[in-house]
Scaffold this motif. Structure first.
Motif, mmCIF file in Angstrom:
data_model
loop_
_atom_site.group_PDB
_atom_site.id
_atom_site.type_symbol
_atom_site.label_atom_id
_atom_site.label_comp_id
_atom_site.label_asym_id
_atom_site.label_seq_id
_atom_site.Cartn_x
_atom_site.Cartn_y
_atom_site.Cartn_z
ATOM 1 N N GLN A 1 0.827 -1.205 0.000
ATOM 2 C CA GLN A 1 0.000 0.000 0.000
ATOM 3 C C GLN A 1 0.860 1.253 0.000
ATOM 4 N N ASN A 2 1.951 1.235 0.753
ATOM 5 C CA ASN A 2 2.837 2.400 0.813
ATOM 6 C C ASN A 2 3.506 2.661 -0.533
ATOM 7 N N VAL A 3 3.963 1.596 -1.196
ATOM 8 C CA VAL A 3 4.571 1.748 -2.525
ATOM 9 C C VAL A 3 3.565 2.377 -3.489
ATOM 10 N N ALA A 4 2.332 1.892 -3.448
ATOM 11 C CA ALA A 4 1.298 2.412 -4.347
ATOM 12 C C ALA A 4 0.965 3.866 -4.029
ATOM 13 N N GLU A 5 0.819 4.192 -2.732
ATOM 14 C CA GLU A 5 0.471 5.564 -2.361
ATOM 15 C C GLU A 5 1.603 6.536 -2.668
ATOM 16 N N ASN A 6 2.846 6.083 -2.616
ATOM 17 C CA ASN A 6 3.954 6.961 -2.972
ATOM 18 C C ASN A 6 3.868 7.411 -4.423
ATOM 19 N N ARG A 7 3.260 6.597 -5.271
ATOM 20 C CA ARG A 7 3.065 7.018 -6.669
ATOM 21 C C ARG A 7 2.037 8.150 -6.754
ATOM 22 N N GLU A 8 1.107 8.183 -5.817
ATOM 23 C CA GLU A 8 0.173 9.308 -5.756
ATOM 24 C C GLU A 8 0.899 10.570 -5.285
ATOM 25 N N TRP A 9 1.716 10.433 -4.233
ATOM 26 C CA TRP A 9 2.477 11.579 -3.733
ATOM 27 C C TRP A 9 3.458 12.094 -4.786
ATOM 28 N N ALA A 10 3.909 11.214 -5.650
ATOM 29 C CA ALA A 10 4.810 11.634 -6.735
ATOM 30 C C ALA A 10 4.069 12.337 -7.850
ATOM 31 N N GLY A 11 2.741 12.326 -7.820
ATOM 32 C CA GLY A 11 1.951 12.988 -8.863
ATOM 33 C C GLY A 11 1.749 12.147 -10.100
ATOM 34 N N LEU A 12 1.969 10.825 -9.990
ATOM 35 C CA LEU A 12 1.915 9.961 -11.165
ATOM 36 C C LEU A 12 0.611 9.187 -11.286
ATOM 37 N N HIS A 13 -0.136 9.049 -10.177
ATOM 38 C CA HIS A 13 -1.350 8.234 -10.200
ATOM 39 C C HIS A 13 -2.450 8.877 -9.372
ATOM 40 N N PHE A 14 -3.680 8.735 -9.867
ATOM 41 C CA PHE A 14 -4.854 9.083 -9.076
ATOM 42 C C PHE A 14 -5.047 8.031 -7.967
ATOM 43 N N PRO A 15 -5.680 8.400 -6.860
ATOM 44 C CA PRO A 15 -6.007 7.392 -5.843
ATOM 45 C C PRO A 15 -6.848 6.241 -6.387
ATOM 46 N N SER A 16 -7.739 6.529 -7.332
ATOM 47 C CA SER A 16 -8.548 5.447 -7.910
ATOM 48 C C SER A 16 -7.704 4.494 -8.745
ATOM 49 N N ASP A 17 -6.578 4.947 -9.289
ATOM 50 C CA ASP A 17 -5.645 4.040 -9.974
ATOM 51 C C ASP A 17 -5.101 3.014 -8.998
ATOM 52 N N THR A 18 -4.767 3.476 -7.791
ATOM 53 C CA THR A 18 -4.229 2.592 -6.757
ATOM 54 C C THR A 18 -5.250 1.532 -6.366
ATOM 55 N N LEU A 19 -6.494 1.950 -6.138
ATOM 56 C CA LEU A 19 -7.545 1.007 -5.762
ATOM 57 C C LEU A 19 -7.782 -0.015 -6.869
ATOM 58 N N ALA A 20 -7.754 0.441 -8.120
ATOM 59 C CA ALA A 20 -7.972 -0.470 -9.239
ATOM 60 C C ALA A 20 -6.841 -1.482 -9.350
ATOM 61 N N GLY A 21 -5.606 -1.068 -9.074
ATOM 62 C CA GLY A 21 -4.483 -2.001 -9.106
ATOM 63 C C GLY A 21 -4.645 -3.099 -8.067
ATOM 64 N N LYS A 22 -5.081 -2.732 -6.870
ATOM 65 C CA LYS A 22 -5.295 -3.730 -5.821
ATOM 66 C C LYS A 22 -6.428 -4.678 -6.189
ATOM 67 N N GLU A 23 -7.501 -4.144 -6.754
ATOM 68 C CA GLU A 23 -8.633 -4.984 -7.150
ATOM 69 C C GLU A 23 -8.237 -5.933 -8.276
ATOM 70 N N LEU A 24 -7.449 -5.445 -9.239
ATOM 71 C CA LEU A 24 -6.983 -6.314 -10.313
ATOM 72 C C LEU A 24 -6.108 -7.433 -9.749
ATOM 73 N N ALA A 25 -5.247 -7.111 -8.779
ATOM 74 C CA ALA A 25 -4.397 -8.132 -8.153
ATOM 75 C C ALA A 25 -5.258 -9.216 -7.497
ATOM 76 N N ARG A 26 -6.323 -8.813 -6.826
ATOM 77 C CA ARG A 26 -7.201 -9.777 -6.156
ATOM 78 C C ARG A 26 -7.875 -10.696 -7.165
ATOM 79 N N ARG A 27 -8.349 -10.133 -8.264
ATOM 80 C CA ARG A 27 -9.070 -10.932 -9.254
ATOM 81 C C ARG A 27 -8.131 -11.772 -10.121
ATOM 82 N N PHE A 28 -6.906 -11.296 -10.293
ATOM 83 C CA PHE A 28 -5.942 -12.007 -11.131
ATOM 84 C C PHE A 28 -5.233 -13.124 -10.353
#
Length: 314
Positions: A267-294
């Motif tokens: 979660q910290n690695v993913a949120e750091n991409r938000e702090w870096a200005g590279l991802h929306f928070p919803s991008d992070t949530l979608a990545g986690k959901e894709l990991a669960r389904r995949f």
């Protein structure tokens, strides 16, 4: 139904198909000296396909492996322990930095077990994850990201980690398990590295299909801390990759006390991409959901590697 188009690795693997089962891996096509092209015709010699596959493996390096090579002097003492491991275990560790071509081949095979889904090729490319939010919610997300950008002290505190995590490394996930730099856990480390490879590939397919702009394209006042990647924003591959490692280790050893710490790191690695200005928070949530389904498809493709990693912990 999703109609994925074979691109890149998929096209290559379709050109040189393999039959994969629990006990063996063989070139498809029946003849000992033939491979089967994607149109079903026999062509060439199997050796040509295997040589080409080997060349592709050597040319495609995992970001984590590249990062580790840059720091090999720093980790020289740690690597001494690993160099003591001989035979098959050492060979498996060396191969772990290569593209997991046969596992990706398994992903691209038709599912055989369930007759109701046998016609749904590449079902893992069409998993049911939410589409990106609409423009109103996206505006709210950009407002949140501008507020994060204004917190200079917190942003600078996170900057070293943001820079280090740009090239995703498995070391952060090995450390809380107590096996970073230790011999005897090559299968676990190799599995983590191959998961990074496979999920990066799968995540790029979803990014291209969904095609969401990066936050700095939507909000020009955002100033990313790193160079903005050329590919699309949704879902976040860092989130997808990190959480895929977490779900994989939970399947291997759910009772391990560090499983919650692995989740926190992902979660910290993913949120750091938000702090870096590279991802929306919803991008992070979608990545986690894709990991669960995949995760089930990942376990199926890497079944042997999961068992080898599990054996190291018992």
């Amino acid at each position: 139904m999703c109609e994925p188009q074979p691109v890149g690795v998929a096209a290559f693997l379709n050109r040189y198909p393999f039959e994969v089962n629990a006990e063996r891996v063989l070139p498809a096509g029946g003849g000992a000296g033939q491979s089967v092209a994607s149109d079903g015709s026999a062509e060439g010699n199997v050796g040509t396909g295997v040589a080409a596959l080997s060349a592709l493996n050597k040319s495609v390096q995992n970001k984590s492996s590249l990062n580790k090579n840059k720091n090999k002097n720093k980790n020289k003492n740690k690597n001494k322990n690993k160099n003591k491991v001989a035979g098959a275990a050492g060979g498996a560790a060396a191969l772990s930095s290569l593209m997991p071509a046969l596992e990706l081949r398994r992903l691209h095979q038709l599912p055989q077990a369930d007759p109701f889904i046998v016609a749904r090729r590449f079902v893992w490319e069409c998993l049911d994850i939410c589409l990106p939010p609409g423009p109103d919610f996206t505006r709210l997300e950009t407002a949140v990201m501008l507020a994060m950008q204004a917190r200079d002290a917190e942003r600078m505190r996170r900057l070293p980690d943001i820079q280090a995590q740009a090239a995703f490394s498995v070391d952060e996930f090995l450390r809380p398990l107590g096996i970073e730099g230790l011999a005897g856990y090559e299968a676990t480390e190799g599995l983590f590295l191959n998961i990074l490879q496979a999920t990066e590939y799968v995540g790029l397919l979803y990014k291209a299909r969904i095609d969401r702009d990066r936050p700095n394209v939507v909000e020009l006042r955002l100033r990313p801390l790193l160079a903005v990647p050329a590919h699309q924003s949704y879902p976040s591959n860092h989130s997808f990759q990190g959480h895929s490692i977490v779900f994989a280790f939970n399947a291997i050893l759910p009772e391990h006390p560090a499983t919650e710490e692995l989740q926190r790191i992902a979660q910290n690695v993913a949120e750091n991409r938000e702090w870096a200005g590279l991802h929306f928070p919803s991008d992070t949530l979608a990545g986690k959901e894709l990991a669960r389904r995949f995760a089930p498809y990942l376990r199926d493709a890497f079944g042997a590697a999961f068992l080898a990693a599990q054996a190291e912990w018992h």
